[in-house]
Design an enzyme around this catalytic site. Structure first.
Site, short mmCIF file in Angstrom:
data_model
loop_
_atom_site.label_atom_id
_atom_site.label_comp_id
_atom_site.label_asym_id
_atom_site.label_seq_id
_atom_site.Cartn_x
_atom_site.Cartn_y
_atom_site.Cartn_z
N GLY A 287 45.64 39.12 44.30
CA GLY A 287 46.97 39.25 44.88
C GLY A 287 47.43 38.00 45.58
O GLY A 287 48.64 37.73 45.67
N ALA B 273 43.96 41.07 47.47
CA ALA B 273 44.20 42.38 48.07
C ALA B 273 42.92 42.83 48.78
O ALA B 273 41.83 42.30 48.54
CB ALA B 273 44.60 43.38 47.00
N GLU C 145 48.86 35.92 42.98
CA GLU C 145 50.13 36.49 42.53
C GLU C 145 51.27 36.18 43.49
O GLU C 145 52.41 35.94 43.05
CB GLU C 145 49.97 38.00 42.35
CG GLU C 145 49.12 38.33 41.12
CD GLU C 145 48.79 39.80 41.00
OE1 GLU C 145 49.25 40.42 40.02
OE2 GLU C 145 48.08 40.33 41.87
N GLU D 19 40.81 39.86 38.94
CA GLU D 19 40.75 41.32 38.97
C GLU D 19 39.82 41.92 37.92
O GLU D 19 39.27 43.01 38.13
CB GLU D 19 42.16 41.90 38.79
CG GLU D 19 43.10 41.64 39.95
CD GLU D 19 43.90 40.36 39.80
OE1 GLU D 19 44.87 40.19 40.54
OE2 GLU D 19 43.54 39.53 38.93
#
Length: 258
Positions: A111, A66, A114, A134
Site C-alpha cells: 500500500g 498496509a 500504491e 502482496e
C-alpha cells in the site's frame, strides 16, 4: 486538526507536508491512519495548498504498506471496506488540485508503493526499497497498484513486479521509471523542499489545470482528453496569472503570480 498517526504542516508559501508518523510500525497504514490522511487531504485542499509533499517519519520507511496485523483476520466484507478506504485515499492524492510529491525516504511496499504511485512526482532516497509485495501474502495489490504501476513502468515490467513480488532499490526503480530521481538520503528533505518551493511559485490555477488534463489520459478516450485540453488552455486566457506571466516574459522580469 491534530492526529495521532500523521501530521500536516502548511508553510507560508502554501507547501503542505503530510507525514505518516508511525515509525515504530514502519509507518504502516491502519484504518485510523487512512482516515486521518483523508481528513488531512481535505484540510490541505481547503487551505488551497499549492503543493503537497507526502513522506514518512523516521529513518527507515516511507510507508511499509498496509497494516498486516489488522488485515490478517479480515472477512471478505471487512476487506472490501478496507480496500475502498485505501482506494479513496489514493484517488484523493491523484485528484488533489495541486502537484503531489512522494518523498520516498525508505521502505515503500504494498500500500505504501500504491500511495506513491498515486502522486504526481516520486523522489527516492538512495536508501529506498520499493515493491508491490502482496503476492507473498496470498493477495494482490488492492489500492490501485494493478492499474497505476503499468502506466509508469510498462505492462511486462509491472507484471513481473507484481507476479514475483520483487523489491527494487532506488537505482533500479529510477531505471525502470518507477521514480523520477534518486538523491542522497541526507539530502532528500532539502531537495524535495526545493522542488516544492519551485512549484509553489508557479501559477496555481494553471498547475491544477495541467494536472487535471494529464490525468484524463488515463480516464478518457484521447479525443475527449484533447477536447478538454483545448477548453482548459483557452480558459486560462484572461486570468491574472496568464496576463502576468506573458507580460513578465515580454518585459524580461520575474512574474508575480497569484
Amino acid at each position: 486538526m491534530t492526529w495521532e498517526t500523521i501530521s500536516l504542516d502548511i508553510d507560508d508559501d502554501g507547501v503542505a507536508t503530510l507525514t505518516i508518523d508511525r515509525p515504530e510500525k514502519l509507518n504502516s497504514l491502519n484504518v485510523t491512519t487512512l482516515e486521518a490522511i483523508r481528513e488531512a487531504l481535505t484540510e490541505a485542499e481547503e487551505a488551497e495548498a499549492r503543493v503537497l509533499v507526502l513522506t514518512g517519519a523516521g529513518e527507515e520507511a516511507f510507508i511499509a504498506g498496509a497494516d498486516i496485523s489488522y488485515m490478517k483476520d479480515l472477512s471478505t466484507p471487512e476487506a472490501q471496506a478496507y480496500a475502498e478506504l485505501g482506494h479513496e485515499v489514493a484517488d484523493r492524492l491523484e485528484a488533489f488540485p495541486a502537484p503531489v510529491i512522494a518523498a520516498i525516504n525508505g521502505y515503500a511496499f504494498g500500500g505504501g508503493c500504491e500511495l506513491a504511485l498515486a502522486c504526481d512526482l516520486r523522489v527516492a532516497s538512495e536508501n529506498a526499497i520499493i515493491g508491490q509485495t502482496e503476492i507473498d501474502l496470498g493477495i494482490v495489490p488492492g489500492w490501485g497498484g494493478s492499474q497505476r504501476l503499468s502506466r509508469l513502468v510498462g505492462d511486462e515490467t509491472a507484471r513481473r513486479l507484481i507476479f514475483f513480488g520483487d523489491r527494487v532499490d532506488a537505482t533500479d526503480a529510477n531505471e525502470i521509471g518507477l521514480v523520477g530521481e534518486v538523491v542522497a538520503h541526507d539530502r532528500i528533505d532539502d531537495h524535495v523542499a526545493e522542488l516544492a518551493a519551485e512549484l509553489a511559485a508557479k501559477p496555481r490555477f494553471a498547475l491544477s489545470t495541467a494536472k487535471e488534463a494529464m490525468n484524463m489520459v488515463h480516464e478518457q478516450p484521447q479525443q475527449a482528453g484533447l477536447a478538454f485540453e483545448r477548453r482548459a488552455w483557452s480558459g486560462l486566457f484572461g486570468t491574472h496569472d496568464q496576463r502576468e506571466g506573458m507580460e513578465a516574459f515580454l518585459e524580461d522580469r520575474e512574474a508575480d503570480f497569484e
